[in-house]
Design a protein around this motif. Sequence first.
Motif, short mmCIF file in Angstrom:
data_model
loop_
_atom_site.label_atom_id
_atom_site.label_comp_id
_atom_site.label_asym_id
_atom_site.label_seq_id
_atom_site.Cartn_x
_atom_site.Cartn_y
_atom_site.Cartn_z
N THR A 1 -123.59 30.95 54.66
CA THR A 1 -123.35 29.81 53.78
C THR A 1 -122.14 30.08 52.90
N LEU A 2 -121.46 29.02 52.56
CA LEU A 2 -120.43 29.06 51.51
C LEU A 2 -120.73 27.88 50.59
N LEU A 3 -121.40 28.17 49.48
CA LEU A 3 -121.76 27.16 48.51
C LEU A 3 -120.86 27.39 47.31
N THR A 4 -119.85 26.59 47.19
CA THR A 4 -118.79 26.85 46.23
C THR A 4 -118.57 25.65 45.33
N SER A 5 -117.65 25.78 44.39
CA SER A 5 -117.35 24.71 43.46
C SER A 5 -115.90 24.26 43.62
N ALA A 6 -115.67 22.98 43.40
CA ALA A 6 -114.31 22.44 43.52
C ALA A 6 -113.37 23.13 42.53
N SER A 7 -113.90 23.57 41.41
CA SER A 7 -113.06 24.21 40.39
C SER A 7 -112.59 25.60 40.80
N ASP A 8 -113.14 26.13 41.89
CA ASP A 8 -112.73 27.45 42.37
C ASP A 8 -111.35 27.42 43.03
N TYR A 9 -110.85 26.21 43.32
CA TYR A 9 -109.61 26.09 44.08
C TYR A 9 -108.53 25.38 43.25
N ASP A 10 -107.32 25.89 43.36
CA ASP A 10 -106.17 25.26 42.69
C ASP A 10 -105.58 24.23 43.65
N LEU A 11 -105.83 22.98 43.38
CA LEU A 11 -105.39 21.90 44.26
C LEU A 11 -104.04 21.30 43.84
N LYS A 12 -103.40 21.91 42.88
CA LYS A 12 -102.07 21.47 42.45
C LYS A 12 -102.04 20.00 42.05
N GLY A 13 -103.10 19.56 41.37
CA GLY A 13 -103.15 18.18 40.90
C GLY A 13 -103.72 17.18 41.88
#
Length: 311
Positions: free
Chosen positions: A100-112
């Motif tokens: 499983t990979l249960l992660t959060s959107a805030s873990d990634y830098d989406l550059k805006g």
Amino acid sequence: MHFAYPARKNSNPPPYLPRSTRWLKIRRRHLKPFAALALAVLGLIWLFSGGSKHKGGRVISGKPAVVVVTVFDGKYDNSPYIKSIRENRSRYAEKHGYGTLLTSASDYDLKGSPASWSKVVAMRHAITKYPDCKYLWYLDQNAFIMNPYLKVEDFVMGSTKLEDTMIKDFPVVPPDSIIKTFANLKGGDVELVLTQDKEGLAAGSFVIRNGEWAKFFLDTWFDPLYRSYNFQKAEAHALEHIVQWHPTILSKLAIVPQRTINAYAGDAHGEQYKDGDIAVLFPHCSGTGDKSCARVSERFSQQWRTSFSKA
């Protein structure tokens, strides 16, 4: 689209060269494009005849067989509803020996870019974390896995199963897309499984076969150029674009009936969940109010627990 103009002829002729020297130069000049073409063909043969099954020059072991990926928005992480979703994913994975990979959107830098793009990065993250997995199943936060007996590698990605379920020669984006799914695609050649709802391609639940093709697809999808287009539905419309206009992607895509992996609950936008389906999604639920995700999901919460306790 801009096309290069043909080169102008030089009014000053080149110095005379002996016949043998001229022949060698001409031969080299003509061999170069053939060599480049040959390399390109060999690369395509490698990619589509098994290269995607290798990682770093070795064969992918297929352990674990599947990784379940879910990205949480982080808004209600401590709520009973979110805790139930996490437990749902973990218990299903534990039963079948999946990762499983249960992660959060805030873990990634989406550059805006909108947070919904995080699903693409998370799938790439899952490949890095589980380089030997065979398949990756992305399932949106607002969903429950309902049938603990169904295994992704058999029920969804099995070659015979795909042969029976994939929708061939059908508009990729209904109802009138001129681009259609391949009519002669074989189940064993499928790398990506998607469904459609009444609004188009549905990316709330999809399955990818791990390998070089998967990385190519995810990297293409996440290309900064597409993220800068400001599509109305962000990554969903970007997906529709690349699937229709990139033959390398379309040639490996299978669209299956929506209830195969993406049934909806109480939603007029797609096929409704029925008992026995592998999962149920709540795609248009809200954070609060009568149509909150927690309230819409209530009748399914105890149902999945009961099913899992019997499995």
